[in-house]
Structures are given as structure tokens and as C-alpha cells.
Scaffold this motif. Structure first.
Motif, mmCIF file in Angstrom:
data_model
loop_
_atom_site.group_PDB
_atom_site.id
_atom_site.type_symbol
_atom_site.label_atom_id
_atom_site.label_comp_id
_atom_site.label_asym_id
_atom_site.label_seq_id
_atom_site.Cartn_x
_atom_site.Cartn_y
_atom_site.Cartn_z
ATOM 1 N N VAL A 1 -7.495 6.370 -1.098
ATOM 2 C CA VAL A 1 -7.674 7.651 -1.763
ATOM 3 C C VAL A 1 -8.957 8.315 -1.274
ATOM 4 O O VAL A 1 -9.861 7.660 -0.770
ATOM 5 N N LEU A 2 -9.024 9.620 -1.455
ATOM 6 C CA LEU A 2 -10.246 10.362 -1.187
ATOM 7 C C LEU A 2 -11.168 10.273 -2.405
ATOM 8 O O LEU A 2 -10.718 9.936 -3.509
ATOM 9 N N PRO A 3 -12.456 10.568 -2.219
ATOM 10 C CA PRO A 3 -13.387 10.403 -3.342
ATOM 11 C C PRO A 3 -12.975 11.095 -4.629
ATOM 12 O O PRO A 3 -13.097 10.518 -5.719
ATOM 13 N N HIS A 4 -12.448 12.327 -4.528
ATOM 14 C CA HIS A 4 -12.084 13.037 -5.755
ATOM 15 C C HIS A 4 -10.871 12.422 -6.443
ATOM 16 O O HIS A 4 -10.580 12.733 -7.611
ATOM 17 N N GLN A 5 -10.143 11.542 -5.738
ATOM 18 C CA GLN A 5 -8.960 10.904 -6.321
ATOM 19 C C GLN A 5 -9.259 9.539 -6.946
ATOM 20 O O GLN A 5 -8.367 8.925 -7.526
ATOM 21 N N VAL B 1 -7.205 -3.235 -4.227
ATOM 22 C CA VAL B 1 -8.227 -3.235 -3.180
ATOM 23 C C VAL B 1 -8.480 -1.790 -2.758
ATOM 24 O O VAL B 1 -7.551 -1.099 -2.325
ATOM 25 N N LEU B 2 -9.716 -1.341 -2.902
ATOM 26 C CA LEU B 2 -10.080 0.020 -2.519
ATOM 27 C C LEU B 2 -10.390 0.049 -1.028
ATOM 28 O O LEU B 2 -11.342 -0.569 -0.558
ATOM 29 N N ASP B 3 -9.574 0.765 -0.276
ATOM 30 C CA ASP B 3 -9.732 0.814 1.183
ATOM 31 C C ASP B 3 -10.921 1.668 1.603
ATOM 32 O O ASP B 3 -11.244 2.685 0.967
ATOM 33 N N HIS B 4 -11.539 1.268 2.703
ATOM 34 C CA HIS B 4 -12.505 2.077 3.438
ATOM 35 C C HIS B 4 -13.673 2.585 2.580
ATOM 36 O O HIS B 4 -14.116 3.731 2.711
ATOM 37 N N CYS B 5 -14.149 1.721 1.686
ATOM 38 C CA CYS B 5 -15.288 2.091 0.827
ATOM 39 C C CYS B 5 -15.012 3.331 -0.020
ATOM 40 O O CYS B 5 -15.941 4.017 -0.463
ATOM 41 N N ARG C 1 0.846 -1.188 0.000
ATOM 42 C CA ARG C 1 0.000 0.000 0.000
ATOM 43 C C ARG C 1 0.880 1.236 0.000
ATOM 44 O O ARG C 1 1.914 1.283 0.681
ATOM 45 N N ARG C 2 0.463 2.209 -0.762
ATOM 46 C CA ARG C 2 1.023 3.561 -0.716
ATOM 47 C C ARG C 2 -0.157 4.492 -0.502
ATOM 48 O O ARG C 2 -1.019 4.626 -1.380
ATOM 49 N N VAL C 3 -0.249 5.131 0.658
ATOM 50 C CA VAL C 3 -1.353 6.045 0.926
ATOM 51 C C VAL C 3 -1.216 7.252 0.001
ATOM 52 O O VAL C 3 -0.223 7.971 0.049
#
Length: 277
Positions: A141-145, A162-166, A108-110
């Protein structure tokens, strides 16, 4: 039983966490022992350690430290999602070292803590294509990303992402757009999975209920389907929204009315299949 795909452990004596100073509520040690006691009571019998954005010089030390914890008798740890820096020229050599370690299940790379253009760099993208099919890559990522995440997913069709945290929806502000449409789009990629994890931390800690969370979790499950969703605690970040047991209880409440097969896929079977456990 539950397979927790997203557990953070914090040991400030062993590793450096520069970001913790900006989050006082998390700026302390969170041990495997503390987690395991509550986790077992909540029905969790296995977990992956998720990298905690340690100081770059401590990335490989974090994996070594986690492996030592996993070797202790009775540990819940079954593997690790390791930190990485695909934007660095040293990534290929690091990838070669990690491929020889069966304890490491993915990377993972945040991305929401760095400028948006980091993931658009030529070197970053070339290195993402190097990962291949053995290791996964978590997208935080944040939604806009999310469109930038989609670009990475399309670059490496053999890699499972894998998309983290919905997709980190802003639940506290009841914001659904552009998050909702972006989830629909990223779920169209067959090499994508989504993590129903820790969304209690994105709700108002004073007044959220199961019905506050339900539209977000259900939208992700509907878009990805029961075969491409996994569960994660995001402990100790979930303590910002009520804690581990509260999040497990909320998850079970949201799953009321689903079939045994659907619940099993989300809570454990999909994780064991994706990561070959």
C-alpha cells in the motif's frame, strides 16, 4: 547468509503481465538464472517468489510455473507468495486449493493499483478473515492507505500480515508524513511484520546514498522491533535504483553497529520462523 523474501521473476512467454507496458524499464524477461548468479555473489542463499500481478487468469499458472523453477537443481526458490483476489466470490475455493500446496507460503493483493474502496468491500473483508494462521498476507500500500491496511489487520488477528517495502515511503520527495505516524500505528498490531525491501526504487536514482535511506529503514525497525522485520530485494524493481548488489550493500551498511543476533534476525532468521522454513 540472506533470505530474500521478495523476488519477482518475469517470463513473458509463459505469463501475461498487463502492467509492464507502463514500465518500459521492466518490460522484459527477468530469469531465475540471472537473479541467482548475482544473488549468490551478494550472500543470498534462499528466496521466496513474490507474485508479479499477472493477468487474473494466470494467477494459478504463475504458481505452477514458479514451482517448476524451484524443482530445478540448485534453485534458490523455497516457496511462493501467491496472487489472490479476495474481492471475488471464487476466493474460498481458491484458498482451499492453495492450503493443500506446501509450496505456497502466503498471499498478496496489491492494493495501490485498485480503488481504495476495494479493500473495504464486505466480500473482501470476509475472505481476508478466512485465511487463518497457516498463510500470511502481504500488504502493498501507499502511505495514505496504511490506515486501510490497519483495518484489515484488525479483522484477522490470527493471520500474520507483512507490510511490503517499509510502507512505500516517498523517499525521492523526502516525505515523511503521514508515513511516519502511520508506521507507528500499524506496528502496534502484534500480528504485523514489516519488510525492509527495495526502497532504493523510491529514492532519486541519481543521487541517493545510504544516509538517504537510513531514516526510513531505521524508523520501521525501531517501530516493529528486531523480531518482526524481514529482508527483501524487490528484484528486478530494485534495478530502478541501482540493482540487487547495490541494495544488499546499502542494507549491510545500514546494519553496521548492530549485533550479530539483530542482523541475523532481519536477514534470515525471522523469515524462516514466520514461514516455518
Amino acid at each position: 547468509m540472506i533470505f530474500d523474501t521478495h523476488l519477482h521473476l518475469i517470463d513473458r512467454q509463459a505469463l501475461r503481465y498487463p502492467w509492464l507496458q507502463s514500465v518500459p524499464a521492466l518490460n522484459r524477461d527477468f530469469s531465475h538464472q540471472d537473479y541467482a548468479t548475482e544473488a549468490r555473489r551478494a550472500g543470498i542463499d534462499a528466496a521466496f517468489h513474490m507474485e508479479v500481478d499477472v493477468h487474473p487468469d494466470d494467477i494459478e499458472a504463475e504458481t505452477s510455473h514458479t514451482k517448476k523453477l524451484a524443482a530445478d537443481g540448485g534453485s534458490l526458490l523455497k516457496g511462493a507468495i501467491a496472487s489472490c483476489r479476495p474481492e471475488d466470490s471464487g476466493f474460498p475455493a481458491y484458498l482451499d486449493r492453495v492450503r493443500g500446496d506446501p509450496f505456497v507460503k502466503g498471499f498478496r493483493r496489491v492494493l495501490h493499483v485498485v480503488p481504495d474502496d476495494v479493500s473495504e468491500g464486505v466480500l473482501f473483508r470476509e475472505n481476508i478473515k478466512r485465511i487463518g494462521s497457516i498463510l500470511t498476507f502481504d500488504l502493498c500500500v501507499l502511505p495514505h492507505q496504511i490506515p486501510k491496511a490497519i483495518a484489515l489487520v484488525d479483522l484477522a488477528p490470527d493471520t500474520t500480515f507483512v507490510l511490503d517495502h517499509c510502507g512505500v515511503p516517498d523517499i525521492k520527495s523526502k516525505a515523511e508524513h503521514p508515513w511516519r505516524d502511520h508506521i507507528v500505528e500499524i506496528a502496534r498490531r502484534p500480528n504485523m511484520a514489516a519488510k525492509i525491501s527495495g526502497i532504493v526504487a523510491y529514492a532519486d536514482p541519481a543521487d541517493w546514498t545510504v544516509e538517504t535511506l537510513r531514516p526510513y529503514a531505521e524508523h520501521v525497525i525501531q517501530c516493529f522491533g528486531w523480531d518482526r522485520v524481514v529482508w527483501g530485494s524487490d528484484w528486478p524493481v530494485c534495478t530502478l535504483g541501482g540493482g540487487l548488489s547495490t541494495w544488499v550493500a546499502a542494507t549491510q551498511a545500514m546494519l553496521a553497529g548492530t549485533s550479530d543476533e539483530e542482523r541475523t534476525k532481519l536477514l534470515s532468521a525471522n523469515a524462516r520462523r514466520i514461514w516455518r522454513i
